[in-house]
Design a protein around this motif. Sequence first.
Motif, PDB file in Angstrom:
ATOM      1  N   ILE A  31       0.326  -0.951   0.231  1.00 19.35           N
ATOM      2  CA  ILE A  31      -0.014   0.369  -0.445  1.00 19.35           C
ATOM      3  C   ILE A  31       1.084   1.044   0.598  1.00 19.35           C
ATOM      4  O   ILE A  31       1.520   1.269   0.506  1.00 19.35           O
ATOM      5  CB  ILE A  31      -0.987  -0.252   0.900  1.00 19.35           C
ATOM      6  CG1 ILE A  31      -1.845  -1.620   0.969  1.00 19.35           C
ATOM      7  CG2 ILE A  31      -1.902   1.109   1.300  1.00 19.35           C
ATOM      8  CD1 ILE A  31      -2.931  -1.246   2.546  1.00 19.35           C
ATOM      9  N   ASP A  32       1.153   1.650  -1.233  1.00 20.30           N
ATOM     10  CA  ASP A  32       1.729   2.882  -1.011  1.00 20.30           C
ATOM     11  C   ASP A  32       1.559   4.195  -0.631  1.00 20.30           C
ATOM     12  O   ASP A  32       2.174   5.217   0.105  1.00 20.30           O
ATOM     13  CB  ASP A  32       2.095   3.583  -2.698  1.00 20.30           C
ATOM     14  CG  ASP A  32       2.764   2.202  -3.642  1.00 20.30           C
ATOM     15  OD1 ASP A  32       4.328   1.907  -2.990  1.00 20.30           O
ATOM     16  OD2 ASP A  32       2.284   2.222  -4.531  1.00 20.30           O
TER      17      ASP A  32
ATOM     18  N   GLU B  82       4.110  -6.543  11.902  1.00 18.67           N
ATOM     19  CA  GLU B  82       5.276  -6.507  12.614  1.00 18.67           C
ATOM     20  C   GLU B  82       5.838  -8.097  13.390  1.00 18.67           C
ATOM     21  O   GLU B  82       6.753  -8.135  14.202  1.00 18.67           O
ATOM     22  CB  GLU B  82       6.443  -5.264  12.504  1.00 18.67           C
ATOM     23  CG  GLU B  82       5.833  -3.917  11.776  1.00 18.67           C
ATOM     24  CD  GLU B  82       7.048  -3.165  12.383  1.00 18.67           C
ATOM     25  OE1 GLU B  82       7.278  -3.231  13.514  1.00 18.67           O
ATOM     26  OE2 GLU B  82       6.842  -2.236  11.596  1.00 18.67           O
ATOM     27  N   GLY B  83       5.280  -9.315  12.890  1.00 21.32           N
ATOM     28  CA  GLY B  83       5.569 -10.086  12.925  1.00 21.32           C
ATOM     29  C   GLY B  83       4.872 -10.662  14.355  1.00 21.32           C
ATOM     30  O   GLY B  83       5.252 -11.415  14.983  1.00 21.32           O
TER      31      GLY B  83
ATOM     32  N   LYS C 121       3.106   3.890   4.566  1.00 20.65           N
ATOM     33  CA  LYS C 121       3.527   2.804   3.248  1.00 20.65           C
ATOM     34  C   LYS C 121       3.844   1.734   3.688  1.00 20.65           C
ATOM     35  O   LYS C 121       4.043   1.500   4.546  1.00 20.65           O
ATOM     36  CB  LYS C 121       4.860   3.815   2.925  1.00 20.65           C
ATOM     37  CG  LYS C 121       4.774   2.704   1.646  1.00 20.65           C
ATOM     38  CD  LYS C 121       6.148   2.917   0.920  1.00 20.65           C
ATOM     39  CE  LYS C 121       6.146   1.725  -1.042  1.00 20.65           C
ATOM     40  NZ  LYS C 121       7.542   2.726  -1.506  1.00 20.65           N
ATOM     41  N   PHE C 122       2.884   0.494   3.958  1.00 20.28           N
ATOM     42  CA  PHE C 122       3.261  -0.168   4.453  1.00 20.28           C
ATOM     43  C   PHE C 122       3.119  -1.377   3.435  1.00 20.28           C
ATOM     44  O   PHE C 122       2.464  -1.521   2.087  1.00 20.28           O
ATOM     45  CB  PHE C 122       1.166  -0.696   4.713  1.00 20.28           C
ATOM     46  CG  PHE C 122       0.881  -0.149   5.662  1.00 20.28           C
ATOM     47  CD1 PHE C 122       1.056  -0.438   7.253  1.00 20.28           C
ATOM     48  CD2 PHE C 122      -0.015   1.169   5.827  1.00 20.28           C
ATOM     49  CE1 PHE C 122       0.478   0.579   8.260  1.00 20.28           C
ATOM     50  CE2 PHE C 122      -1.047   1.514   6.468  1.00 20.28           C
ATOM     51  CZ  PHE C 122      -0.120   1.558   7.579  1.00 20.28           C
TER      52      PHE C 122
ATOM     53  N   GLU D  74       5.107  -1.593   8.450  1.00 20.53           N
ATOM     54  CA  GLU D  74       5.121  -0.382   8.539  1.00 20.53           C
ATOM     55  C   GLU D  74       6.452  -0.451   7.326  1.00 20.53           C
ATOM     56  O   GLU D  74       7.605  -0.733   7.717  1.00 20.53           O
ATOM     57  CB  GLU D  74       4.946   0.519   9.121  1.00 20.53           C
ATOM     58  CG  GLU D  74       4.994   2.480   8.640  1.00 20.53           C
ATOM     59  CD  GLU D  74       4.902   3.420   9.937  1.00 20.53           C
ATOM     60  OE1 GLU D  74       5.109   4.566   9.606  1.00 20.53           O
ATOM     61  OE2 GLU D  74       4.632   2.692  10.667  1.00 20.53           O
ATOM     62  N   ILE D  75       6.806   0.311   6.201  1.00 18.34           N
ATOM     63  CA  ILE D  75       7.069   0.695   4.991  1.00 18.34           C
ATOM     64  C   ILE D  75       8.208   2.409   5.688  1.00 18.34           C
ATOM     65  O   ILE D  75       6.589   3.159   6.075  1.00 18.34           O
ATOM     66  CB  ILE D  75       7.080   0.328   3.793  1.00 18.34           C
ATOM     67  CG1 ILE D  75       7.020  -0.946   3.711  1.00 18.34           C
ATOM     68  CG2 ILE D  75       8.634   0.829   3.208  1.00 18.34           C
ATOM     69  CD1 ILE D  75       5.889  -1.747   2.202  1.00 18.34           C
TER      70      ILE D  75
END
Length: 188
Positions: A77-78, A147-148, A163-164, A184-185
């Motif tokens: 997801i940009d 994130e795990g 951004k994901f 999350e990026i």
Amino acid sequence: KRKLKMVKNKRGQIWVETVIYILIGLALIGVILAIVSPKISENRDKILVEQSIEALNIFDEKINDVFYSAPGNVRIIDEFSLKKGDLFVNANEEKIVIFLAELSTPYSEPGIEIDLGRVKVISVEGQKTSSVNLTLDFSGLMNLTYEGKDDLKKLNAAGIPYKFSIKNLGEINSDDFIVVDIQEISRG
């Protein structure tokens, strides 16, 4: 002398009339703003809720794309804009929630859950303002992680879009549920 006095009186009268007209104009503008401002706020809040619902629908689409694909599959997801409110990824309950507070009016009938596609909407009416919970529920379908981890993650409203990355991790520990991880990026 009389003519001079009459000219001075007319000048004074013109200034008094001008000030009165300006005050009447300002009063009318104030009345119009008092009538129109609540409608503007109501429409702004409605648009905000509808944009948040659309954003959750995009989240849902990406998660489902990954879920129904092979393990290792990733979707990005940009741009996830969150201009107001909070985004909660509740991996314990397999839910994604957007909470919008301080709305001028309820979006829907308070206390009644409505379904808009897969997004569930509940409005809460307070004394002065209202709030709305928008929920995507994946319980019983998959094991959602952030994130795990099976934790609650809160993301606040920000000027820069989030951004994901969403990834299918397959079945872990053979618990019969496919694990879908959200990360999350870095933004910027």
